[in-house]
Write a protein that holds these residues in place. Structure first.
Motif, PDB file in Angstrom:
ATOM      1  N   TRP A   1     -32.680  52.395 -47.289  1.00  0.00           N
ATOM      2  CA  TRP A   1     -33.288  52.227 -46.539  1.00  0.00           C
ATOM      3  C   TRP A   1     -32.763  53.776 -47.240  1.00  0.00           C
ATOM      4  CZ3 TRP A   1     -32.791  57.604 -44.654  1.00  0.00           C
ATOM      5  CH2 TRP A   1     -33.831  58.184 -44.014  1.00  0.00           C
ATOM      6  N   VAL A   2     -31.907  53.885 -47.793  1.00  0.00           N
ATOM      7  CA  VAL A   2     -31.847  54.909 -48.906  1.00  0.00           C
ATOM      8  C   VAL A   2     -32.721  54.923 -50.121  1.00  0.00           C
ATOM      9  CG1 VAL A   2     -30.726  56.682 -50.584  1.00  0.00           C
ATOM     10  CG2 VAL A   2     -29.324  56.171 -48.224  1.00  0.00           C
ATOM     11  N   GLU A   3     -32.852  53.602 -50.465  1.00  0.00           N
ATOM     12  CA  GLU A   3     -33.691  53.930 -51.778  1.00  0.00           C
ATOM     13  C   GLU A   3     -35.308  54.074 -51.473  1.00  0.00           C
ATOM     14  OE1 GLU A   3     -33.262  52.661 -55.033  1.00  0.00           O
ATOM     15  OE2 GLU A   3     -31.118  52.003 -54.670  1.00  0.00           O
ATOM     16  N   GLU A   4     -35.170  53.663 -50.493  1.00  0.00           N
ATOM     17  CA  GLU A   4     -36.833  53.205 -50.071  1.00  0.00           C
ATOM     18  C   GLU A   4     -37.458  54.132 -49.670  1.00  0.00           C
ATOM     19  OE1 GLU A   4     -40.597  52.472 -49.301  1.00  0.00           O
ATOM     20  OE2 GLU A   4     -39.256  51.450 -50.656  1.00  0.00           O
ATOM     21  N   THR A   5     -36.424  54.847 -49.604  1.00  0.00           N
ATOM     22  CA  THR A   5     -36.604  56.764 -48.501  1.00  0.00           C
ATOM     23  C   THR A   5     -37.098  57.706 -50.288  1.00  0.00           C
ATOM     24  OG1 THR A   5     -35.466  56.886 -46.697  1.00  0.00           O
ATOM     25  CG2 THR A   5     -35.711  59.021 -47.838  1.00  0.00           C
ATOM     26  N   LEU A   6     -35.763  57.419 -51.176  1.00  0.00           N
ATOM     27  CA  LEU A   6     -36.028  57.413 -52.316  1.00  0.00           C
ATOM     28  C   LEU A   6     -37.633  57.322 -52.995  1.00  0.00           C
ATOM     29  CD1 LEU A   6     -33.279  58.055 -53.821  1.00  0.00           C
ATOM     30  CD2 LEU A   6     -34.156  59.898 -53.428  1.00  0.00           C
ATOM     31  N   ARG A   7     -37.777  56.524 -52.906  1.00  0.00           N
ATOM     32  CA  ARG A   7     -39.281  56.076 -53.649  1.00  0.00           C
ATOM     33  C   ARG A   7     -40.543  56.765 -53.195  1.00  0.00           C
ATOM     34  NH1 ARG A   7     -36.754  50.940 -54.263  1.00  0.00           N
ATOM     35  NH2 ARG A   7     -37.586  50.094 -52.206  1.00  0.00           N
ATOM     36  N   VAL A   8     -40.305  56.813 -51.553  1.00  0.00           N
ATOM     37  CA  VAL A   8     -41.201  56.963 -51.008  1.00  0.00           C
ATOM     38  C   VAL A   8     -41.082  58.928 -51.231  1.00  0.00           C
ATOM     39  CG1 VAL A   8     -42.524  58.735 -48.679  1.00  0.00           C
ATOM     40  CG2 VAL A   8     -41.035  56.159 -48.438  1.00  0.00           C
ATOM     41  N   LEU A   9     -39.910  59.570 -51.803  1.00  0.00           N
ATOM     42  CA  LEU A   9     -40.492  61.447 -52.012  1.00  0.00           C
ATOM     43  C   LEU A   9     -40.622  61.033 -53.962  1.00  0.00           C
ATOM     44  CD1 LEU A   9     -38.084  62.325 -49.906  1.00  0.00           C
ATOM     45  CD2 LEU A   9     -39.454  62.773 -49.634  1.00  0.00           C
ATOM     46  N   ALA A  10     -40.534  59.448 -54.330  1.00  0.00           N
ATOM     47  CA  ALA A  10     -40.743  60.608 -55.941  1.00  0.00           C
ATOM     48  C   ALA A  10     -41.936  61.050 -56.693  1.00  0.00           C
ATOM     49  CB  ALA A  10     -40.520  58.607 -56.229  1.00  0.00           C
ATOM     50  N   GLY A  11     -40.847  62.137 -57.184  1.00  0.00           N
ATOM     51  CA  GLY A  11     -41.815  63.296 -57.748  1.00  0.00           C
ATOM     52  C   GLY A  11     -41.998  64.202 -57.005  1.00  0.00           C
ATOM     53  N   ARG A  12     -41.431  64.199 -55.785  1.00  0.00           N
ATOM     54  CA  ARG A  12     -41.342  65.528 -55.048  1.00  0.00           C
ATOM     55  C   ARG A  12     -39.765  65.830 -54.564  1.00  0.00           C
ATOM     56  NH1 ARG A  12     -44.391  62.506 -50.061  1.00  0.00           N
ATOM     57  NH2 ARG A  12     -43.643  65.152 -48.958  1.00  0.00           N
ATOM     58  N   VAL A  13     -38.853  65.433 -55.380  1.00  0.00           N
ATOM     59  CA  VAL A  13     -37.782  66.053 -54.933  1.00  0.00           C
ATOM     60  C   VAL A  13     -36.986  65.634 -55.986  1.00  0.00           C
ATOM     61  CG1 VAL A  13     -38.106  65.278 -52.821  1.00  0.00           C
ATOM     62  CG2 VAL A  13     -37.285  63.784 -53.927  1.00  0.00           C
ATOM     63  N   ARG A  14     -35.601  66.339 -56.436  1.00  0.00           N
ATOM     64  CA  ARG A  14     -35.004  65.902 -57.227  1.00  0.00           C
ATOM     65  C   ARG A  14     -33.795  65.638 -56.808  1.00  0.00           C
ATOM     66  NH1 ARG A  14     -31.281  69.688 -59.668  1.00  0.00           N
ATOM     67  NH2 ARG A  14     -31.785  71.777 -58.227  1.00  0.00           N
ATOM     68  N   VAL A  15     -32.892  64.670 -56.710  1.00  0.00           N
ATOM     69  CA  VAL A  15     -31.609  64.332 -56.308  1.00  0.00           C
ATOM     70  C   VAL A  15     -30.144  65.200 -56.612  1.00  0.00           C
ATOM     71  CG1 VAL A  15     -29.706  62.837 -56.274  1.00  0.00           C
ATOM     72  CG2 VAL A  15     -32.348  61.689 -56.377  1.00  0.00           C
ATOM     73  N   VAL A  16     -29.734  66.040 -55.874  1.00  0.00           N
ATOM     74  CA  VAL A  16     -28.991  67.160 -56.094  1.00  0.00           C
ATOM     75  C   VAL A  16     -27.211  66.507 -56.192  1.00  0.00           C
ATOM     76  CG1 VAL A  16     -30.342  68.564 -56.198  1.00  0.00           C
ATOM     77  CG2 VAL A  16     -28.922  67.970 -53.982  1.00  0.00           C
ATOM     78  N   LEU A  17     -27.105  65.261 -55.342  1.00  0.00           N
ATOM     79  CA  LEU A  17     -25.986  65.149 -54.896  1.00  0.00           C
ATOM     80  C   LEU A  17     -25.846  63.480 -54.540  1.00  0.00           C
ATOM     81  CD1 LEU A  17     -22.776  64.903 -53.868  1.00  0.00           C
ATOM     82  CD2 LEU A  17     -23.648  64.866 -51.211  1.00  0.00           C
ATOM     83  N   ASP A  18     -25.415  62.240 -55.037  1.00  0.00           N
ATOM     84  CA  ASP A  18     -25.781  61.121 -55.217  1.00  0.00           C
ATOM     85  C   ASP A  18     -24.469  60.619 -55.125  1.00  0.00           C
ATOM     86  OD1 ASP A  18     -26.389  58.505 -55.013  1.00  0.00           O
ATOM     87  OD2 ASP A  18     -27.695  58.587 -56.347  1.00  0.00           O
ATOM     88  N   LEU A  19     -23.818  59.946 -53.683  1.00  0.00           N
ATOM     89  CA  LEU A  19     -22.199  59.529 -53.159  1.00  0.00           C
ATOM     90  C   LEU A  19     -22.660  57.865 -52.999  1.00  0.00           C
ATOM     91  CD1 LEU A  19     -20.329  61.763 -51.619  1.00  0.00           C
ATOM     92  CD2 LEU A  19     -20.834  61.931 -54.142  1.00  0.00           C
ATOM     93  N   ARG A  20     -23.921  57.143 -53.556  1.00  0.00           N
ATOM     94  CA  ARG A  20     -24.026  56.317 -53.456  1.00  0.00           C
ATOM     95  C   ARG A  20     -22.704  55.575 -54.010  1.00  0.00           C
ATOM     96  NH1 ARG A  20     -29.762  55.325 -54.649  1.00  0.00           N
ATOM     97  NH2 ARG A  20     -29.708  57.096 -56.278  1.00  0.00           N
ATOM     98  N   GLY A  21     -22.303  54.157 -54.594  1.00  0.00           N
ATOM     99  CA  GLY A  21     -21.307  53.204 -54.723  1.00  0.00           C
ATOM    100  C   GLY A  21     -20.079  54.109 -55.251  1.00  0.00           C
ATOM    101  N   ALA A  22     -20.143  55.119 -54.606  1.00  0.00           N
ATOM    102  CA  ALA A  22     -18.227  56.312 -54.527  1.00  0.00           C
ATOM    103  C   ALA A  22     -17.270  55.430 -53.294  1.00  0.00           C
ATOM    104  CB  ALA A  22     -19.363  57.651 -53.746  1.00  0.00           C
TER     105      ALA A  22
END
Length: 343
Positions: free
Chosen positions: A322-343
Motif C-alpha cells: 500500500w505504501v509503495e503504490e501510494t508513493l507512486r501516486v504521489l511521485a514528483g509532488r512530495v519528498r520522503v522525509v522519514l522512511d522506516l521500511r525495513g527497520a
C-alpha cells in the motif's frame, strides 16, 4: 479514617504516569478502580502496565458518570497550571478532591469531600488546601490560563497559534472565532478548526503546551494487512479508529502525524504521514517500523491528504505494498522525509 479502597481515582494526563505518581498513589491509596482521562494519558497508562480503565473523555465528563467517593490525580506542567486545571474541573462539577502531584498538594475544591481529602493527606504526606472555584465564565468568551509564552495552544486538538501571555482569550462571535489577546494566531489552524464547525467555546477542549514530554515506547509490529485508518488533523480521535483490524494509519497534518506516530509506536502500527512543514513540536517523535512521512512540495497537506483518502483503497493485504503504490501516486509532488521500511 475512611477506607480509600472504596474510592475511584481519575488520573488526567500522561505526566502522572511518566513521573511514577500514578503507580505510587495506587500503592498508597489502593483505590477500587482507576480511570484514565485523556488521549496521551491512555498511551502512557498502557505503557506503564498498571491495571486501569482508559477513556477518551475529559475529567469533568468522567466524574459526572461516577457515584460514590472519587478523586482527581493530575501533574500540571507547573504547580500554577495544575491548580488552574483543578479549578476549571471543579467549576464544572462542584465539590472535588484534587491531588496535584507537581507540588504535593491535595486541593479540596468547593467544600468537597473533606474527610477523603484529609485521609489522602495522611497517607501521602501532601499539604491540604481548601479552595473555591466559582466556575464563572463570560458568554462567548474563553480564557485559557496557565500558558507559557511560546508554547502551542489547542482547541479540540487543533493548534490555533502560539501563546504570547499566561492567559489566552478567545471570543466567538457572528459564527466565527477570533483571538482577543495572548495569542499569535495560526490562521491555517483556525481554518481547520472552523472547517469542522464552530465549536462551543465554553465546552471545547482547550489546552496549551506539549501533549507529552516523554518519548514513546516501541511495541510489537501490528498485523501486515487490514484496514488503513485515516486521521485528518484530529489526532485526538485516533483511539476511536485503531481497532484490531487496522494495519496502518494515513495521517494528514504535521502535528497529527507526530501524535499518530507517537501513539502508534507503542501499538506497533506504522503511519503514512502527509505534512507540509508547519509542525509545532507538541510531542516527542516516535514511529513504528514501516512508517513513512512525506512532505508536500507544492500545496498543502490538507489537499493531498483528502485526495489520498478519496482515491486510495483503504483495505489492503499488505501495508508495504500500500505504501509503495501510494508513493507512486504521489511521485514528483512530495519528498520522503522519514522512511522506516525495513527497520
Amino acid at each position: 479514617m475512611i477506607p480509600t479502597a472504596d474510592i475511584v481515582m481519575v488520573v488526567h494526563g500522561p505526566e502522572a504516569f511518566d513521573a511514577g505518581d500514578a503507580r505510587r498513589l495506587i500503592g498508597l491509596l489502593a483505590p477500587r478502580r482507576v480511570l484514565v482521562a485523556g488521549i496521551m494519558a491512555r498511551t502512557a497508562a498502557e505503557e506503564s502496565g498498571l491495571s486501569v480503565v482508559c477513556t477518551d473523555e475529559r475529567p469533568s465528563v468522567v466524574f459526572r458518570g461516577l457515584s460514590g467517593r472519587s478523586c482527581l490525580v493530575n501533574r500540571g506542567k507547573t504547580p500554577e497550571s495544575g491548580r488552574i486545571f483543578g479549578e476549571l474541573v471543579a467549576g464544572r462539577l462542584g465539590g472535588l478532591v484534587h491531588v496535584e502531584t507537581s507540588n504535593d498538594t491535595v486541593y479540596c475544591w468547593n467544600r468537597g469531600d473533606r474527610e477523603l481529602a484529609e485521609e489522602i493527606v495522611r497517607l501521602t504526606g501532601y499539604a491540604l488546601v481548601c479552595a473555591e472555584s466559582d466556575g464563572g465564565r463570560r458568554e462567548d468568551v474563553r480564557e485559557i490560563r496557565g500558558c507559557l509564552p511560546g508554547e502551542a495552544v489547542f482547541v479540540n486538538g487543533i493548534v490555533i497559534g502560539t501563546a504570547t501571555a499566561e492567559t489566552v482569550i478567545l471570543a466567538s462571535e457572528n459564527g466565527n472565532l477570533r483571538a482577543v489577546s495572548g495569542l499569535d494566531p495560526k490562521p491555517h489552524g483556525f481554518e481547520k478548526l472552523l472547517r469542522a464547525d464552530l465549536p462551543d467555546i465554553q465546552t471545547a477542549w482547550c489546552k496549551s503546551g506539549p501533549v507529552r514530554s516523554s518519548p514513546p515506547r516501541q511495541g510489537e509490529r501490528a498485523r501486515c494487512g487490514g484496514r488503513v485508518a485515516v486521521i485528518d488533523h484530529c489526532g485526538h480521535t485516533l483511539y476511536r479508529e485503531i481497532g484490531e483490524d487496522v494495519c496502518g494509519v494515513l495521517a494528514v497534518g504535521d502535528d497529527t502525524t507526530a501524535v499518530c506516530g507517537h501513539i502508534c509506536s507503542h501499538s506497533g502500527i506504522p503511519v503514512f504521514g502527509v505534512v507540509d512543514g508547519d509542525a509545532d513540536t507538541i510531542v516527542k517523535p516516535g514511529y513504528a517500523p514501516g512508517s513513512v512521512v512525506v512532505e508536500v512540495q507544492d500545496g498543502r497537506d490538507d489537499d493531498v491528504g483528502r485526495e489520498l483518502a478519496a482515491v486510495r483503497d483503504l483495505e489492503t493485504d499488505s501495508w508495504e505494498a500500500w505504501v509503495e503504490e501510494t508513493l507512486r501516486v504521489l511521485a514528483g509532488r512530495v519528498r520522503v522525509v522519514l522512511d522506516l521500511r525495513g527497520a
